[in-house]
Design an enzyme around this catalytic site. Structure first.
Site, PDB file in Angstrom:
ATOM      1  N   VAL A  61       0.850  -1.199   0.000  1.00 56.19           N
ATOM      2  CA  VAL A  61       0.000   0.000   0.000  1.00 56.19           C
ATOM      3  C   VAL A  61       0.885   1.248   0.000  1.00 56.19           C
ATOM      4  O   VAL A  61       0.506   2.295  -0.515  1.00 56.19           O
ATOM      5  CB  VAL A  61      -1.000  -0.016   1.185  1.00 56.19           C
ATOM      6  N   GLY A  62       2.081   1.118   0.569  1.00 57.53           N
ATOM      7  CA  GLY A  62       3.022   2.242   0.564  1.00 57.53           C
ATOM      8  C   GLY A  62       3.620   2.391  -0.835  1.00 57.53           C
ATOM      9  O   GLY A  62       3.910   1.398  -1.501  1.00 57.53           O
ATOM     10  N   ARG A  75      -6.442   4.051   7.154  1.00 56.69           N
ATOM     11  CA  ARG A  75      -7.077   2.721   7.294  1.00 56.69           C
ATOM     12  C   ARG A  75      -6.461   1.933   8.442  1.00 56.69           C
ATOM     13  O   ARG A  75      -7.159   1.391   9.299  1.00 56.69           O
ATOM     14  CB  ARG A  75      -6.927   1.939   5.985  1.00 56.69           C
ATOM     15  N   ILE A  76      -5.116   1.852   8.447  1.00 54.98           N
ATOM     16  CA  ILE A  76      -4.464   1.012   9.468  1.00 54.98           C
ATOM     17  C   ILE A  76      -4.561   1.670  10.845  1.00 54.98           C
ATOM     18  O   ILE A  76      -4.868   1.003  11.838  1.00 54.98           O
ATOM     19  CB  ILE A  76      -2.991   0.735   9.082  1.00 54.98           C
ATOM     20  N   SER A 120       1.761   7.552   6.124  1.00 60.66           N
ATOM     21  CA  SER A 120       2.579   7.298   4.937  1.00 60.66           C
ATOM     22  C   SER A 120       3.885   8.074   5.089  1.00 60.66           C
ATOM     23  O   SER A 120       3.926   9.101   5.773  1.00 60.66           O
ATOM     24  CB  SER A 120       1.883   7.809   3.679  1.00 60.66           C
ATOM     25  N   ILE A 178       5.001   1.227  12.492  1.00 58.23           N
ATOM     26  CA  ILE A 178       4.755   0.229  11.439  1.00 58.23           C
ATOM     27  C   ILE A 178       4.710   0.909  10.075  1.00 58.23           C
ATOM     28  O   ILE A 178       4.419   0.252   9.075  1.00 58.23           O
ATOM     29  CB  ILE A 178       3.436  -0.569  11.668  1.00 58.23           C
ATOM     30  N   HIS A 218       9.661  -6.283   9.180  1.00 57.25           N
ATOM     31  CA  HIS A 218       8.693  -5.747   8.212  1.00 57.25           C
ATOM     32  C   HIS A 218       7.712  -6.842   7.742  1.00 57.25           C
ATOM     33  O   HIS A 218       7.661  -7.179   6.550  1.00 57.25           O
ATOM     34  CB  HIS A 218       9.411  -5.110   7.010  1.00 57.25           C
ATOM     35  N   ILE A 219       6.957  -7.344   8.702  1.00 53.83           N
ATOM     36  CA  ILE A 219       6.018  -8.431   8.375  1.00 53.83           C
ATOM     37  C   ILE A 219       4.568  -8.038   8.667  1.00 53.83           C
ATOM     38  O   ILE A 219       3.715  -8.894   8.880  1.00 53.83           O
ATOM     39  CB  ILE A 219       6.370  -9.744   9.121  1.00 53.83           C
ATOM     40  N   SER A 228       2.064  -7.057   6.899  1.00 52.64           N
ATOM     41  CA  SER A 228       0.992  -7.610   6.053  1.00 52.64           C
ATOM     42  C   SER A 228       1.192  -9.101   5.777  1.00 52.64           C
ATOM     43  O   SER A 228       0.489  -9.673   4.946  1.00 52.64           O
ATOM     44  CB  SER A 228       0.942  -6.849   4.722  1.00 52.64           C
TER      45      SER A 228
HETATM   46  P1  NDP Z   1      -3.813   5.462   4.432  1.00 51.33           P
HETATM   47  O1  NDP Z   1      -3.599   6.228   3.204  1.00 51.33           O
HETATM   48  O2  NDP Z   1      -5.173   4.976   4.767  1.00 51.33           O
HETATM   49  O3  NDP Z   1      -3.269   6.308   5.679  1.00 51.33           O
HETATM   50  C1  NDP Z   1      -2.162   7.122   5.581  1.00 51.33           C
HETATM   51  C2  NDP Z   1      -2.132   8.064   6.742  1.00 51.33           C
HETATM   52  O4  NDP Z   1      -0.962   8.866   6.629  1.00 51.33           O
HETATM   53  C3  NDP Z   1      -3.342   9.006   6.765  1.00 51.33           C
HETATM   54  O5  NDP Z   1      -3.860   9.057   8.057  1.00 51.33           O
HETATM   55  C4  NDP Z   1      -2.750  10.353   6.370  1.00 51.33           C
HETATM   56  O6  NDP Z   1      -3.308  11.449   7.048  1.00 51.33           O
HETATM   57  C5  NDP Z   1      -1.319  10.215   6.862  1.00 51.33           C
HETATM   58  N1  NDP Z   1      -0.501  11.136   6.094  1.00 51.33           N
HETATM   59  C6  NDP Z   1      -0.235  11.097   4.779  1.00 51.33           C
HETATM   60  N2  NDP Z   1       0.506  12.156   4.435  1.00 51.33           N
HETATM   61  C7  NDP Z   1       0.703  12.864   5.551  1.00 51.33           C
HETATM   62  C8  NDP Z   1       1.386  14.067   5.840  1.00 51.33           C
HETATM   63  N3  NDP Z   1       2.022  14.750   4.879  1.00 51.33           N
HETATM   64  N4  NDP Z   1       1.374  14.527   7.104  1.00 51.33           N
HETATM   65  C9  NDP Z   1       0.727  13.831   8.078  1.00 51.33           C
HETATM   66  N5  NDP Z   1       0.058  12.683   7.871  1.00 51.33           N
HETATM   67  C10 NDP Z   1       0.046  12.216   6.617  1.00 51.33           C
HETATM   68  O7  NDP Z   1      -2.784   4.240   4.366  1.00 51.33           O
HETATM   69  P2  NDP Z   1      -2.783   2.874   5.182  1.00 51.33           P
HETATM   70  O8  NDP Z   1      -3.323   3.115   6.547  1.00 51.33           O
HETATM   71  O9  NDP Z   1      -3.343   1.810   4.365  1.00 51.33           O
HETATM   72  O10 NDP Z   1      -1.186   2.636   5.278  1.00 51.33           O
HETATM   73  C11 NDP Z   1      -0.377   3.589   5.926  1.00 51.33           C
HETATM   74  C12 NDP Z   1       1.091   3.268   5.785  1.00 51.33           C
HETATM   75  O11 NDP Z   1       1.437   2.124   6.555  1.00 51.33           O
HETATM   76  C13 NDP Z   1       1.561   2.918   4.374  1.00 51.33           C
HETATM   77  O12 NDP Z   1       1.809   4.077   3.611  1.00 51.33           O
HETATM   78  C14 NDP Z   1       2.810   2.115   4.629  1.00 51.33           C
HETATM   79  O13 NDP Z   1       3.913   2.989   4.671  1.00 51.33           O
HETATM   80  C15 NDP Z   1       2.593   1.522   6.000  1.00 51.33           C
HETATM   81  N6  NDP Z   1       2.355   0.078   5.962  1.00 51.33           N
HETATM   82  C16 NDP Z   1       3.240  -0.740   6.603  1.00 51.33           C
HETATM   83  C17 NDP Z   1       3.020  -2.088   6.638  1.00 51.33           C
HETATM   84  C18 NDP Z   1       3.981  -2.989   7.302  1.00 51.33           C
HETATM   85  O14 NDP Z   1       4.094  -4.131   6.877  1.00 51.33           O
HETATM   86  N7  NDP Z   1       4.656  -2.544   8.335  1.00 51.33           N
HETATM   87  C19 NDP Z   1       1.863  -2.710   6.002  1.00 51.33           C
HETATM   88  C20 NDP Z   1       0.991  -1.741   5.365  1.00 51.33           C
HETATM   89  C21 NDP Z   1       1.245  -0.407   5.368  1.00 51.33           C
HETATM   90  P3  NDP Z   1      -4.770  12.018   6.730  1.00 51.33           P
HETATM   91  O15 NDP Z   1      -5.658  10.961   7.302  1.00 51.33           O
HETATM   92  O16 NDP Z   1      -4.855  13.288   7.455  1.00 51.33           O
HETATM   93  O17 NDP Z   1      -4.855  12.113   5.239  1.00 51.33           O
HETATM   94  C1  DGY Z   2       3.027  -1.910   2.556  1.00 51.41           C
HETATM   95  O1  DGY Z   2       2.097  -2.502   1.978  1.00 51.41           O
HETATM   96  O2  DGY Z   2       3.286  -0.722   2.359  1.00 51.41           O
HETATM   97  C2  DGY Z   2       3.814  -2.696   3.558  1.00 51.41           C
HETATM   98  O3  DGY Z   2       4.904  -2.033   4.028  1.00 51.41           O
HETATM   99  C3  DGY Z   2       4.073  -4.099   3.230  1.00 51.41           C
HETATM  100  O4  DGY Z   2       2.899  -4.770   2.959  1.00 51.41           O
END
Ligand code: NDP
Ligand code: DGY
Length: 358
Positions: A114-115, A194-195, A248, A274, A324-325, A327
């Site tokens: 998703v990142g 979302r997360i 993000s 995370i 980094h697990i 997901s």
């Molecule tokens: P979302 O897009 O739903 O959430 C992203 C969040 O980041 C939002 O709350 C957003 O704020 C915030 N954000 C984005 N830009 C900024 C900014 N410039 N300043 C402050 N806040 C900001 O994504 P997900 O929840 O699905 O995923 C989030 C992140 O988690 C991914 O981008 C990834 O990096 C990481 N991730 C890590 C995983 C792992 O395995 N460890 C697995 C999955 C994801 P706002 O709500 O105000 O827009």
């Molecule tokens: C993501 O989706 O951004 C995680 O870091 C790995 O699933």
């Protein structure tokens, strides 16, 4: 170099792209070239079995790196040439050089994550390349793991496991390895996407009674559904017992957590990350843990990945590290793979890409 082989799956004909009737030539040396009329798709890794089988069943000129490590960059630079779609991982840096090496026919880069901070969005936009990703399907798996990390850091899991396995556990001691619980505590979510929201819902069930969040904008619906309060960053740091980072990685969130930020947190606070390692100034986190500015940390992401074994974070008793697990469940990773395949098929057939960045 001969040890490096690419899995190359080519169709016998260039009939329908969705056809499952194709001839599979399993492996070729990477330097051989096999002419084909089917669309070239490069994948920097194999997917999980079901999504992989579906990908292989398509009428594609599929060039795929089969090894248990990323496709070397020089090989990607070479193989991307002429590709119409690329399936990549978060560990692949998809920058201007890669995107331009592909040529003008590249329609899609779809990442199994998703990142998307590893992709040069501006060059992609300029070159009319759609970016596909996998939002939503990994929310539950990642939120579950975030709860695990938060509990592990709060309850000295690393020391507990080590003590049980090494004989350091000699008897029941009332004051030994006492951590913190969630009841009546405050959770601060940095990035209530979302997360972040899924983590807050889970931790509320563990007894958290106040949820603060920080991000770009207030989300009024969360007041009703979670009783969550939009906060300034500093207020969230000062009032939270658990600070969980789910945002993000962007230029605005890079290095967000530095020594100054940690010094504003409670001494009993647990910090969990995370999102991406670069959201944290890692040397400052190490100092903050050494100086007991905070009680502990749980990290699923760090800089670099993998973290070198001699990194100080591994030596700290109050830092739990996972590789980094977030997901990494079979169901989620299969679905992520299927979404990549859906995206590729749509792009090649000039249909709207279903999981694309807007
Ligand atoms: P979302 O897009 O739903 O959430 C992203 C969040 O980041 C939002 O709350 C957003 O704020 C915030 N954000 C984005 N830009 C900024 C900014 N410039 N300043 C402050 N806040 C900001 O994504 P997900 O929840 O699905 O995923 C989030 C992140 O988690 C991914 O981008 C990834 O990096 C990481 N991730 C890590 C995983 C792992 O395995 N460890 C697995 C999955 C994801 P706002 O709500 O105000 O827009
Ligand atoms: C993501 O989706 O951004 C995680 O870091 C790995 O699933």
């Amino acid at each position: 170099m001969n040890a490096f082989r690419l899995l190359n799956i080519r169709a016998a004909s260039s009939a329908l792209r969705t056809s499952r009737q194709c001839k599979v030539i399993p492996v070729r040396a990477f330097h051989q070239s096999v002419p084909s009329l089917a669309a070239k798709v490069v994948s920097t890794r194999k997917l999980l079995p079901e999504s992989q089988a579906r990908l292989e069943a398509q009428d594609l000129d599929l060039v795929q790196w089969p090894e248990e490590r990323s496709m070397p960059r020089d090989l990607l630079l070479k193989e991307i040439k002429g590709a119409e779609a690329l399936i990549c991982m978060l560990s692949d840096k998809i920058d201007k050089e890669i995107l331009e090496a592909a040529g003008p026919q590249l329609k899609l880069v779809t990442t199994m994550s998703v990142g998307f901070d590893h992709i040069d969005l501006e060059t992609a936009r300029k070159n009319d390349i759609t970016i596909g990703y996998t939002p939503g399907v990994l929310t539950d798996a990642t939120a579950d793991l975030t709860v695990l990390l938060t509990l592990a850091a709060a309850r000295h899991m690393k020391q507990g496991i080590r003590a049980a396995e090494t004989g350091e556990w000699t008897e029941f001691r009332p004051d030994w390895l006492c951590g913190y619980q969630f009841t009546n505590k405050t959770l601060g979510v940095v990035g209530m996407g979302r997360i972040g929201e899924a983590v807050a819902r889970r931790l509320k069930a563990f007894g958290i009674n106040r949820v603060l969040y920080w991000g770009r904008k207030e989300k009024p619906a969360l007041k009703e559904s979670l009783n969550a309060e939009f906060s300034t960053f500093d207020n969230l740091l000062a009032e939270s017992d658990y600070v969980v980072t789910c945002c993000s990685l962007t230029p605005d969130t890079k290095d967000l957590f530095d020594y100054n930020a940690f010094s504003k947190m409670k001494k009993n606070a647990i910090f969990v990350n995370i999102s991406r390692g670069a959201v944290v100034q890692q040397d400052d986190l190490i100092r903050a843990l050494e100086d007991n500015l905070i009680a502990g940390a749980g990290l699923d992401v760090m800089t670099p990945e993998p973290l070198p074994l001699d990194n100080k974070l591994f030596k700290l008793k109050n830092c739990v590290i996972l590789p980094h697990i977030g997901s990494a469940t079979i169901e989620t990773r299969e679905t992520m793979g299927q979404m990549c395949v859906d995206n590729v098929l749509a792009a090649l057939n000039n249909k709207p890409v279903p999981y694309a960045l807007k």
